[in-house]
Design an enzyme around this catalytic site. Structure first.
Site, PDB file in Angstrom:
ATOM      1  CB  CYS A  87      -0.869   0.069   1.610  1.00 27.38           C
ATOM      2  SG  CYS A  87      -2.382   1.739   1.129  1.00 27.38           S
ATOM      3  CB  CYS A  90      -0.494   1.914   5.637  1.00 30.36           C
ATOM      4  SG  CYS A  90      -1.208   0.840   4.852  1.00 30.36           S
ATOM      5  CB  CYS A 131      -5.465  -0.605   2.341  1.00 33.64           C
ATOM      6  SG  CYS A 131      -4.440  -0.854   3.750  1.00 33.64           S
ATOM      7  CB  CYS A 134      -3.808   2.668   6.231  1.00 31.65           C
ATOM      8  SG  CYS A 134      -4.397   2.738   4.057  1.00 31.65           S
ATOM      9  CB  CYS A 155      -9.654  -3.628 -11.774  1.00 30.13           C
ATOM     10  SG  CYS A 155      -9.158  -1.888 -13.084  1.00 30.13           S
TER      11      CYS A 155
HETATM   12 FE    FE Z   1      -2.967   1.483   3.549  1.00 32.95          FE
END
Ligand code: FE
Length: 178
Positions: A87, A90, A131, A134, A155
C-alpha cells in the site's frame, strides 16, 4: 482553458463508459469525487487514520478521493519482476507478483490478493477494493471474466501501490524477524 476542455471531454468519455454498465448513482459519485480533488490536500475522510500529507495530488485523488488513474498511464502496469506490491499509504502487503497478469485493460491486474489485508465493499454495480489497514482506495475487483482460472481480476491503480522487489522484501522481512 484548453486544458479544462480536455478534462471535460475525458470526464464525458468516462461517464459514457460507466453508464453502459452502471447506474446513475455511481455517475454522481464520480462527479463529486472529481470535484473534491480540486479543493485541497486536507484529509476529507474520517476513516483514514494515517497521514496523507506526503501524498502527491494524483495519489490523493485515487487513494483518498477514490478516483481512477487513466488507463495505460500507471508506472506499475508493465512490471513483471518478482516481488510484492504494498500500500502506497501505509505499506501493508497487498499483492504478490505471481498473481499479476496482463489483462490488456490498462491497469495492473491481479487474480489473487493477500486476502486478510484488503477490504471489499460493494460500490454500485462494482466491488471496491481498499487497504484493510489504512482504508486507502486501491481499485475494484471483477469476477468471471475468463482471464485466468481464478476468474478474478483485481483492477488496481498503480498510484495506490509500491512495488518492492523480492530481494528487498526478503531483506526487510529478515531484519524484522531478527
Ligand atoms: Fe494501506
Amino acid at each position: 482553458r484548453s486544458f479544462n476542455l480536455y478534462k471535460y471531454i475525458i470526464l464525458l468519455v468516462i461517464i459514457s463508459i460507466i453508464s453502459i454498465s452502471c447506474n446513475g448513482k455511481e455517475i454522481n459519485n464520480i462527479i463529486v469525487q472529481t470535484n473534491k480533488a480540486d479543493i485541497s490536500n486536507n484529509n476529507n475522510r474520517d476513516d483514514i487514520k494515517v497521514s496523507t500529507s506526503k501524498l502527491t495530488s494524483k495519489e490523493y485523488e485515487v487513494l483518498i478521493n477514490k478516483g481512477t488513474e487513466f488507463p495505460f498511464t500507471g508506472d506499475l502496469l508493465d512490471v513483471k519482476s518478482d516481488g510484492v506490491y504494498t500500500c502506497k499509504l501505509c505499506g501493508n502487503l497487498l499483492f504478490k507478483s505471481d498473481a499479476k497478469f496482463n489483462s490488456g485493460t490498462g491497469w495492473p491486474s491481479f487474480d489473487d490478493a493477500v486476502a486478510e489485508n484488503i477490504k471489499l465493499v460493494k460500490d454500485g454495480c462494482r466491488v471496491e477494493v481498499s487497504c484493510a489497514k489504512c482504508g486507502g482506495h486501491l481499485g475494484h475487483v471483477f469476477y468471471n471474466e475468463g482471464f485466468t482460472d481464478k476468474q478474478t481480476r483485481y483492477c488496481i491503480n498503480s498510484v495506490s501501490l509500491n512495488f518492492v522487489n523480492k530481494a528487498e522484501f526478503e531483506e526487510t522481512n529478515d531484519s524484522t524477524n531478527k
